[in-house]
Write a protein that holds these residues in place. Structure first.
Motif, PDB file in Angstrom:
ATOM      1  N   LYS A  21       0.857  -1.184   0.000  1.00  0.00           N
ATOM      2  CA  LYS A  21       0.000   0.000   0.000  1.00  0.00           C
ATOM      3  C   LYS A  21       0.890   1.229   0.000  1.00  0.00           C
ATOM      4  O   LYS A  21       1.943   1.242   0.645  1.00  0.00           O
ATOM      5  CB  LYS A  21      -0.900  -0.001   1.243  1.00  0.00           C
ATOM      6  CG  LYS A  21      -1.766   1.232   1.392  1.00  0.00           C
ATOM      7  CD  LYS A  21      -2.537   1.198   2.710  1.00  0.00           C
ATOM      8  CE  LYS A  21      -3.344   2.471   2.906  1.00  0.00           C
ATOM      9  NZ  LYS A  21      -4.054   2.488   4.214  1.00  0.00           N
ATOM     10  N   ASP A  22       0.485   2.245  -0.733  1.00  0.00           N
ATOM     11  CA  ASP A  22       1.268   3.483  -0.775  1.00  0.00           C
ATOM     12  C   ASP A  22       0.957   4.307   0.475  1.00  0.00           C
ATOM     13  O   ASP A  22      -0.023   5.047   0.531  1.00  0.00           O
ATOM     14  CB  ASP A  22       0.942   4.276  -2.041  1.00  0.00           C
ATOM     15  CG  ASP A  22       1.923   5.417  -2.290  1.00  0.00           C
ATOM     16  OD1 ASP A  22       2.483   5.923  -1.300  1.00  0.00           O
ATOM     17  OD2 ASP A  22       2.107   5.799  -3.459  1.00  0.00           O
ATOM     18  N   GLU A  23       1.806   4.160   1.484  1.00  0.00           N
ATOM     19  CA  GLU A  23       1.574   4.833   2.758  1.00  0.00           C
ATOM     20  C   GLU A  23       1.674   6.353   2.634  1.00  0.00           C
ATOM     21  O   GLU A  23       0.952   7.086   3.313  1.00  0.00           O
ATOM     22  CB  GLU A  23       2.574   4.334   3.802  1.00  0.00           C
ATOM     23  CG  GLU A  23       2.479   2.850   4.114  1.00  0.00           C
ATOM     24  CD  GLU A  23       1.191   2.498   4.848  1.00  0.00           C
ATOM     25  OE1 GLU A  23       0.539   3.411   5.389  1.00  0.00           O
ATOM     26  OE2 GLU A  23       0.837   1.299   4.862  1.00  0.00           O
ATOM     27  N   LEU A  24       2.563   6.826   1.771  1.00  0.00           N
ATOM     28  CA  LEU A  24       2.723   8.266   1.616  1.00  0.00           C
ATOM     29  C   LEU A  24       1.497   8.871   0.937  1.00  0.00           C
ATOM     30  O   LEU A  24       0.998   9.927   1.352  1.00  0.00           O
ATOM     31  CB  LEU A  24       3.991   8.574   0.827  1.00  0.00           C
ATOM     32  CG  LEU A  24       4.360  10.052   0.685  1.00  0.00           C
ATOM     33  CD1 LEU A  24       4.394  10.742   2.043  1.00  0.00           C
ATOM     34  CD2 LEU A  24       5.708  10.191  -0.023  1.00  0.00           C
ATOM     35  N   ALA A  25       0.999   8.214  -0.096  1.00  0.00           N
ATOM     36  CA  ALA A  25      -0.220   8.703  -0.758  1.00  0.00           C
ATOM     37  C   ALA A  25      -1.394   8.718   0.219  1.00  0.00           C
ATOM     38  O   ALA A  25      -2.235   9.630   0.194  1.00  0.00           O
ATOM     39  CB  ALA A  25      -0.543   7.831  -1.968  1.00  0.00           C
ATOM     40  N   ALA A  26      -1.445   7.710   1.093  1.00  0.00           N
ATOM     41  CA  ALA A  26      -2.519   7.665   2.096  1.00  0.00           C
ATOM     42  C   ALA A  26      -2.415   8.843   3.052  1.00  0.00           C
ATOM     43  O   ALA A  26      -3.435   9.436   3.449  1.00  0.00           O
ATOM     44  CB  ALA A  26      -2.459   6.350   2.861  1.00  0.00           C
TER      45      ALA A  26
END
Length: 289
Positions: free
Chosen positions: A151-156
């Motif tokens: 999962k893209d944690e930064l995008a989240a």
């Protein structure tokens, strides 16, 4: 009656002219009270002349330039380096800056706000991605770190900023119900082409387009919040394409790790604040047209 008719016609013409003049003034915009809120991309970090050292606030930041153009009767700038959305309603510990919302009044009729980057937080991205790319010209160590779990944690984190900024806009509206509110976006930091300039800026070639897209996502989130909360969005990204951190002095509007003109590292320089001001003024004009 014959003698009165010309006078009546003159009065009618004068009234019409005054009404038209008043409408024209309204369209071009005149403001009695302008309040500027925001973080270091608003405060103009270390750009001469610094008038508030704890907040790194410059008298050449975009709020000051907007003020010089619009000439409001009063101008209050409480923008501060390091500010995040909680600092709108709480004192900012590292600078001692009071809650920025304290500057808002019921008769404030123009508010600009640039906020959200430090909620991600921006500094963590710069330090993390720079450290991971310092000895890795190729590959995507930063992207791999943030997306390693599938999962893209930064995008989240960026998407999570949206509701926080929405609450800021609602808070401004509650305190200054008649204000025209401009939410100011963030400029292009990395090249829009997806290129990099390692080792001058220690971002790996696979991370450069990833970080570009993160900045674009943040601006998209901010624009969505502006549209949903009765505010105007000022896009500073599009106009700054080609003036990113990898460009040579005189062309770049964002300074590098080691600034070549007076400004904070990875922050707008004086040319960058000039463009921010132009985009705020353009957004105000478009909103009134």
């Amino acid at each position: 009656m014959r003698r009165a008719l010309p006078s009546l016609a003159a009065i009618t013409l004068l009234t019409t002219a005054l009404t038209a003049g008043s409408a024209a003034a309204s369209r071009t915009g005149s403001y009695d009270s302008y309040v500027a809120l925001g973080d270091s991309y608003t405060s103009g970090t270390l750009i001469p002349n610094v008038i508030n050292l704890p907040c790194f606030r410059s008298d050449h930041n975009y709020p000051s330039l907007v003020t010089a153009k619009l000439a409001p009767r009063s101008f209050t700038d409480v923008s501060c380096g390091g500010a995040a959305t909680p600092d709108m309603t709480s004192s900012q510990l590292q600078s001692g800056n009071p809650p920025q919302f304290n500057a808002l009044k019921p008769d404030t009729d123009l508010v600009t706000v640039g906020i959200g980057g430090n909620d991600i937080p921006f500094g963590e991205i710069v330090n993390n991605c720079g450290a991971r790319g310092a000895f890795v010209p190729h590959g995507s160590p930063c992207k791999d770190f943030y997306t390693g779990g599938g999962k893209d944690e930064l995008a989240a984190k960026v998407r999570a900023v949206g509701p926080k900024v929405g609450k800021v806009l609602d808070g401004i509206r509650q305190r200054s119900p008649q204000a025209e509110i401009v939410l100011v976006g963030y400029p292009a930091v990395m090249p829009d082409s997806g290129a990099n300039c390692w080792p001058l800026i220690p971002i790996s070639d696979g991370d450069a387009p990833y970080l570009r897209d993160i900045t674009k996502l943040l601006n998209t989130v901010l624009a969505e919040q502006a549209a949903a909360h009765d505010a105007t969005f000022a896009d500073t990204y599009t106009s700054s394409i080609g003036h990113d951190i990898c460009q040579p002095p005189g062309i770049k509007w964002i300074e590098g790790i080691l600034p070549t003109s007076p400004a904070g590292p990875v922050h707008p320089n004086a040319a960058g604040t000039d463009d921010q001001a132009r985009q705020v003024l353009a957004a105000l004009t478009a909103a009134r047209s």
